[in-house]
Design a protein around this motif. Structure first.
Motif, PDB file in Angstrom:
ATOM      1  N   VAL A 148       0.828  -1.195   0.000  1.00  0.00           N
ATOM      2  CA  VAL A 148       0.000   0.000   0.000  1.00  0.00           C
ATOM      3  C   VAL A 148       0.867   1.251   0.000  1.00  0.00           C
ATOM      4  O   VAL A 148       1.692   1.439   0.893  1.00  0.00           O
ATOM      5  CB  VAL A 148      -0.932   0.017   1.230  1.00  0.00           C
ATOM      6  N   ALA A 149       0.674   2.102  -0.995  1.00  0.00           N
ATOM      7  CA  ALA A 149       1.382   3.387  -1.016  1.00  0.00           C
ATOM      8  C   ALA A 149       0.605   4.388  -0.180  1.00  0.00           C
ATOM      9  O   ALA A 149      -0.613   4.493  -0.285  1.00  0.00           O
ATOM     10  CB  ALA A 149       1.530   3.884  -2.446  1.00  0.00           C
ATOM     11  N   ARG A 150       1.291   5.129   0.654  1.00  0.00           N
ATOM     12  CA  ARG A 150       0.658   6.114   1.497  1.00  0.00           C
ATOM     13  C   ARG A 150       1.072   7.524   1.064  1.00  0.00           C
ATOM     14  O   ARG A 150       2.227   7.774   0.749  1.00  0.00           O
ATOM     15  CB  ARG A 150       1.035   5.876   2.966  1.00  0.00           C
ATOM     16  N   ARG A 151       0.095   8.437   1.079  1.00  0.00           N
ATOM     17  CA  ARG A 151       0.337   9.819   0.665  1.00  0.00           C
ATOM     18  C   ARG A 151       0.858  10.603   1.862  1.00  0.00           C
ATOM     19  O   ARG A 151       0.193  10.703   2.892  1.00  0.00           O
ATOM     20  CB  ARG A 151      -0.950  10.439   0.129  1.00  0.00           C
ATOM     21  N   ILE A 152       2.035  11.183   1.692  1.00  0.00           N
ATOM     22  CA  ILE A 152       2.712  11.891   2.778  1.00  0.00           C
ATOM     23  C   ILE A 152       3.024  13.315   2.332  1.00  0.00           C
ATOM     24  O   ILE A 152       3.501  13.535   1.213  1.00  0.00           O
ATOM     25  CB  ILE A 152       4.017  11.168   3.166  1.00  0.00           C
ATOM     26  N   LEU A 153       2.738  14.280   3.205  1.00  0.00           N
ATOM     27  CA  LEU A 153       3.140  15.659   2.964  1.00  0.00           C
ATOM     28  C   LEU A 153       4.317  15.970   3.868  1.00  0.00           C
ATOM     29  O   LEU A 153       4.231  15.845   5.094  1.00  0.00           O
ATOM     30  CB  LEU A 153       1.985  16.620   3.272  1.00  0.00           C
ATOM     31  N   LEU A 154       5.437  16.375   3.257  1.00  0.00           N
ATOM     32  CA  LEU A 154       6.656  16.729   3.984  1.00  0.00           C
ATOM     33  C   LEU A 154       6.841  18.240   3.899  1.00  0.00           C
ATOM     34  O   LEU A 154       7.027  18.791   2.808  1.00  0.00           O
ATOM     35  CB  LEU A 154       7.858  15.996   3.381  1.00  0.00           C
ATOM     36  N   ILE A 155       6.769  18.911   5.054  1.00  0.00           N
ATOM     37  CA  ILE A 155       6.897  20.366   5.118  1.00  0.00           C
ATOM     38  C   ILE A 155       8.205  20.699   5.812  1.00  0.00           C
ATOM     39  O   ILE A 155       8.348  20.543   7.032  1.00  0.00           O
ATOM     40  CB  ILE A 155       5.715  20.993   5.885  1.00  0.00           C
ATOM     41  N   ASP A 156       9.198  21.145   5.039  1.00  0.00           N
ATOM     42  CA  ASP A 156      10.524  21.427   5.577  1.00  0.00           C
ATOM     43  C   ASP A 156      11.213  22.403   4.630  1.00  0.00           C
ATOM     44  O   ASP A 156      11.204  22.199   3.411  1.00  0.00           O
ATOM     45  CB  ASP A 156      11.337  20.137   5.696  1.00  0.00           C
ATOM     46  N   ASP A 157      11.815  23.455   5.171  1.00  0.00           N
ATOM     47  CA  ASP A 157      12.451  24.450   4.314  1.00  0.00           C
ATOM     48  C   ASP A 157      13.841  24.035   3.851  1.00  0.00           C
ATOM     49  O   ASP A 157      14.448  24.716   3.020  1.00  0.00           O
ATOM     50  CB  ASP A 157      12.527  25.809   5.021  1.00  0.00           C
ATOM     51  N   ASP A 158      14.359  22.924   4.362  1.00  0.00           N
ATOM     52  CA  ASP A 158      15.644  22.400   3.905  1.00  0.00           C
ATOM     53  C   ASP A 158      15.384  21.606   2.627  1.00  0.00           C
ATOM     54  O   ASP A 158      15.009  20.429   2.654  1.00  0.00           O
ATOM     55  CB  ASP A 158      16.261  21.509   4.987  1.00  0.00           C
ATOM     56  N   VAL A 159      15.560  22.272   1.488  1.00  0.00           N
ATOM     57  CA  VAL A 159      15.201  21.691   0.201  1.00  0.00           C
ATOM     58  C   VAL A 159      15.999  20.420  -0.072  1.00  0.00           C
ATOM     59  O   VAL A 159      15.454  19.410  -0.543  1.00  0.00           O
ATOM     60  CB  VAL A 159      15.417  22.716  -0.927  1.00  0.00           C
ATOM     61  N   GLU A 160      17.292  20.451   0.211  1.00  0.00           N
ATOM     62  CA  GLU A 160      18.144  19.285  -0.057  1.00  0.00           C
ATOM     63  C   GLU A 160      17.726  18.096   0.799  1.00  0.00           C
ATOM     64  O   GLU A 160      17.618  16.964   0.298  1.00  0.00           O
ATOM     65  CB  GLU A 160      19.606  19.637   0.213  1.00  0.00           C
ATOM     66  N   LEU A 161      17.466  18.320   2.082  1.00  0.00           N
ATOM     67  CA  LEU A 161      17.040  17.237   2.964  1.00  0.00           C
ATOM     68  C   LEU A 161      15.692  16.688   2.524  1.00  0.00           C
ATOM     69  O   LEU A 161      15.495  15.460   2.466  1.00  0.00           O
ATOM     70  CB  LEU A 161      16.954  17.732   4.408  1.00  0.00           C
ATOM     71  N   ALA A 162      14.751  17.568   2.208  1.00  0.00           N
ATOM     72  CA  ALA A 162      13.416  17.127   1.811  1.00  0.00           C
ATOM     73  C   ALA A 162      13.480  16.261   0.553  1.00  0.00           C
ATOM     74  O   ALA A 162      12.810  15.219   0.459  1.00  0.00           O
ATOM     75  CB  ALA A 162      12.512  18.332   1.587  1.00  0.00           C
ATOM     76  N   GLN A 163      14.287  16.682  -0.426  1.00  0.00           N
ATOM     77  CA  GLN A 163      14.412  15.902  -1.657  1.00  0.00           C
ATOM     78  C   GLN A 163      15.049  14.546  -1.381  1.00  0.00           C
ATOM     79  O   GLN A 163      14.625  13.513  -1.926  1.00  0.00           O
ATOM     80  CB  GLN A 163      15.242  16.679  -2.681  1.00  0.00           C
ATOM     81  N   MET A 164      16.068  14.509  -0.519  1.00  0.00           N
ATOM     82  CA  MET A 164      16.723  13.254  -0.165  1.00  0.00           C
ATOM     83  C   MET A 164      15.751  12.297   0.517  1.00  0.00           C
ATOM     84  O   MET A 164      15.711  11.100   0.218  1.00  0.00           O
ATOM     85  CB  MET A 164      17.925  13.524   0.737  1.00  0.00           C
ATOM     86  N   LEU A 165      14.932  12.824   1.434  1.00  0.00           N
ATOM     87  CA  LEU A 165      13.964  11.973   2.122  1.00  0.00           C
ATOM     88  C   LEU A 165      12.904  11.454   1.153  1.00  0.00           C
ATOM     89  O   LEU A 165      12.484  10.299   1.254  1.00  0.00           O
ATOM     90  CB  LEU A 165      13.303  12.757   3.259  1.00  0.00           C
ATOM     91  N   ARG A 166      12.475  12.289   0.222  1.00  0.00           N
ATOM     92  CA  ARG A 166      11.500  11.814  -0.774  1.00  0.00           C
ATOM     93  C   ARG A 166      12.094  10.707  -1.626  1.00  0.00           C
ATOM     94  O   ARG A 166      11.434   9.683  -1.877  1.00  0.00           O
ATOM     95  CB  ARG A 166      11.033  12.965  -1.668  1.00  0.00           C
ATOM     96  N   GLU A 167      13.336  10.859  -2.054  1.00  0.00           N
ATOM     97  CA  GLU A 167      13.975   9.825  -2.866  1.00  0.00           C
ATOM     98  C   GLU A 167      14.138   8.522  -2.091  1.00  0.00           C
ATOM     99  O   GLU A 167      14.107   7.437  -2.688  1.00  0.00           O
ATOM    100  CB  GLU A 167      15.337  10.336  -3.363  1.00  0.00           C
TER     101      GLU A 167
END
Length: 237
Positions: A8-27
């Protein structure tokens, strides 16, 4: 349905101003059956929360356009969906306030993506678990809880609880007068045993006391802390 990370894929909203960290966590998260939407300001996050229904929110409390606590408080007024917050390392005050405002769990930066994934899995599993249809309503004095819906009532008034608060109240109401260790409460409510310096369980219980107006007199129900042992729900039958 219960959270099953393998299917099951779950929809997650990640709110963080650290663009590099947010992209790494999404990947990291997306190959693990998560669909991650990014927001880098509180305003962006609030807009997305108003437009879409997410299964879980990951929220950094330090945002460029305001305090994430304000966003968390606003979100809790209309949704019980789980929230895991990110705090600066050593920011105990922010962690406590975040839990009091309705976050289900927290991670102090820096943290590993593997730890985040474990927290997501545990929080979603506990939020989405549905007891059997025969699960009875729990009643103690004027306090009642329906474990199948997570709805609590104090007399005629409905009490809005977070997922973590509901599960803590459930385990205490199932064992009135019995001391439950913090580790056991943590495993049931958060999917993990809190470490020595983790105040999340204590903060959730403090919030429960306020919401349920407990501990206001000798003849009322109370949640008592027995140092070194755990918590007990005691009082009037």
């Amino acid at each position: 349905m219960p959270f099953n990370p393998s299917t099951v894929a779950r929809r997650i909203l990640l709110i963080d101003d650290d663009v590099e960290l947010a992209q790494m966590l999404r990947e990291y998260l997306e190959p693990n059956h998560c669909q991650v939407t990014l927001a880098h300001t509180g305003a962006q996050g609030q807009t997305l929360l108003a437009q879409e229904d997410f299964d879980l929110v990951l929220l950094d409390l330090m945002l460029p356009d305001g305090n994430g606590l304000d966003l968390l408080k606003h979100y809790r007024q209309r949704s019980r969906r789980p929230v895991i917050m990110f705090t600066a390392h050593g920011g105990e005050t922010d962690r406590v306030l975040g839990l009091e405002f309705g976050a289900d769990d927290y991670l102090a930066k820096p943290f590993s993506p593997r730890e985040l994934k474990a927290r997501i899995t545990a929080v979603l599993r506990r939020f989405e678990e549905t007891p059997g249809a025969a699960t009875p309503r729990l009643n103690l004095g004027a306090l009642s809880l329906d474990p199948s819906t997570g709805r609590a009532r104090l007399g005629a008034d409905e009490v809005i609880l977070t997922g973590a608060e509901q599960r803590i109240l459930e385990i205490l109401m199932r064992t009135p007068g019995q001391v439950i260790a913090r580790d056991q409460i943590g495993l049931y409510a958060l999917g993990r045993a809190p470490d020595r310096y983790d105040r999340s369980i204590d903060t959730h219980i403090s919030s429960l006391r306020k919401k349920l107006r407990l501990d206001q007199g000798a003849d009322t129900l109370s949640i008592r802390n027995l140092r070194g042992l755990g918590y007990v729900l005691a009082g009037a039958a």
